[in-house]
Scaffold this motif. Sequence first.
Motif, mmCIF file in Angstrom:
data_model
loop_
_atom_site.group_PDB
_atom_site.id
_atom_site.type_symbol
_atom_site.label_atom_id
_atom_site.label_comp_id
_atom_site.label_asym_id
_atom_site.label_seq_id
_atom_site.Cartn_x
_atom_site.Cartn_y
_atom_site.Cartn_z
ATOM 1 N N ILE A 43 0.838 -1.209 0.000
ATOM 2 C CA ILE A 43 0.000 0.000 0.000
ATOM 3 C C ILE A 43 0.869 1.253 0.000
ATOM 4 O O ILE A 43 0.604 2.212 -0.730
ATOM 5 N N ARG B 295 0.883 4.278 -2.661
ATOM 6 C CA ARG B 295 0.615 5.638 -2.205
ATOM 7 C C ARG B 295 1.732 6.612 -2.581
ATOM 8 O O ARG B 295 1.509 7.807 -2.684
ATOM 9 N N TYR C 38 -3.383 5.432 5.184
ATOM 10 C CA TYR C 38 -3.273 5.501 3.726
ATOM 11 C C TYR C 38 -4.547 5.944 3.019
ATOM 12 O O TYR C 38 -4.793 5.601 1.880
ATOM 13 N N LEU D 118 -8.719 5.178 1.234
ATOM 14 C CA LEU D 118 -8.619 3.743 1.052
ATOM 15 C C LEU D 118 -10.023 3.149 1.204
ATOM 16 O O LEU D 118 -10.736 3.489 2.147
#
Length: 390
Positions: free
Chosen positions: A191, A195, A228, A231
Amino acid sequence: MTFALPIVDQPSPARDAPAGESFDDWRWQLRNRITTKQDIAARLALTPEEEAGLEAAPGHFRVAITPYYFSLIDRDHPSCPVRIQVIPRARELEIEPGDLVDPLGEDSHSPATGIFHRYPDRCLLLALDRCAIYCRHCNRRRLVGQEESPISREDLAQALDYIRRTPAIRDVLISGGDPLTLSTARLEEIIAALRAIPHVEIVRIGTRVPVVLPMRVDDELCAMLKKYHPLYVNTHFNHPRELTPRARAACEKLADAGIPIGNQTVLLRGVNSSVRVLRKLFTELLRCRVRPYYLFQGDVAAGTSHLRTSVETGIALMQELRGHISGLAIPHLVIDTPGGMGKVSIGPDYVVARGPDKWTLRNYEGKLVDYPQPADKDATCAYDEIYFGA
Ligand SMILES: *Cc1c(COP(=O)(O)O)cnc(C)c1O
């Protein structure tokens, strides 16, 4: 196998299994999955079709059931919707004309290992081939459950590289296999790498973990995910029996971490192909802050035809939803078309007549009503040129 399945009495609707020492440890659940005919037969009386299925099917597509999900099976009834999703039956070996090994043409839309790129602005990233359970209706059975390993670091680097050099990709769906069966650290690497790519605006995770391994949704996972945003999580509940206290708590936890949760249901013959089941499922999902997103007609994956309904059935069911329950509870009925032509939204036709000055519509009660339309059909927004630049 050395563990004893916790004894659960089986009133309907299913009760959540009692807490045990290890029962709430998700790694214990994965280590103690029930995978063989012998293990299953020790816990319930198999029907002849299930026996035949369990003898032959694992050669084609593996069997694994978490003790938690197994505890939701109604052992007295072969028609139990949980049971049908995880215990293969003989008909899994029947291949119908039109069935495909790769029903969505994913392999031909793969520019890099682990990437399926079919739409202009979004792609799938397959992070691993392991799931917590193996659904008998799986459409990716050709890929999952083989090595049960994460994508190699080399392949992941190349997949990320493809996304990095494809600026049209705004939205990446991490799927698999089930990404939430990765360790939190490994999932975070993926992730975080996504990102770090400026043009990736949103990340989505496709997972059945809240349904089949809800104890995996722990504080550590949620604390990681919430770093993050934006999401999104899409999960996969197929029957209200799956909405146990543990499953509900998993959804609440994700929602509390600020994650919008959608649900993708697969329309399965004899499992959820009933108005009562779908109304209950979709309204109960809303109560857990999960928004029904898609209801899929079954994909033409080889070995799943016995679980599919006709298109007419899907449309008739949708007709019994719209207007009858909250609009928020109503997913889009879609066919993910064979060969990778993408998802097509289908549904009841509420248009009775189309005229230049009015359309005649049918409401959810079957009553007819006119909608007058303006003579001037020009819909230009003059401000667009200013807002977007000429
Ligand atoms: C389903 C799917 C998506 C996502 O579609 P949405 O309609 O945006 O949810 C993206 N890529 C592939 C290959 C898909 O199968």
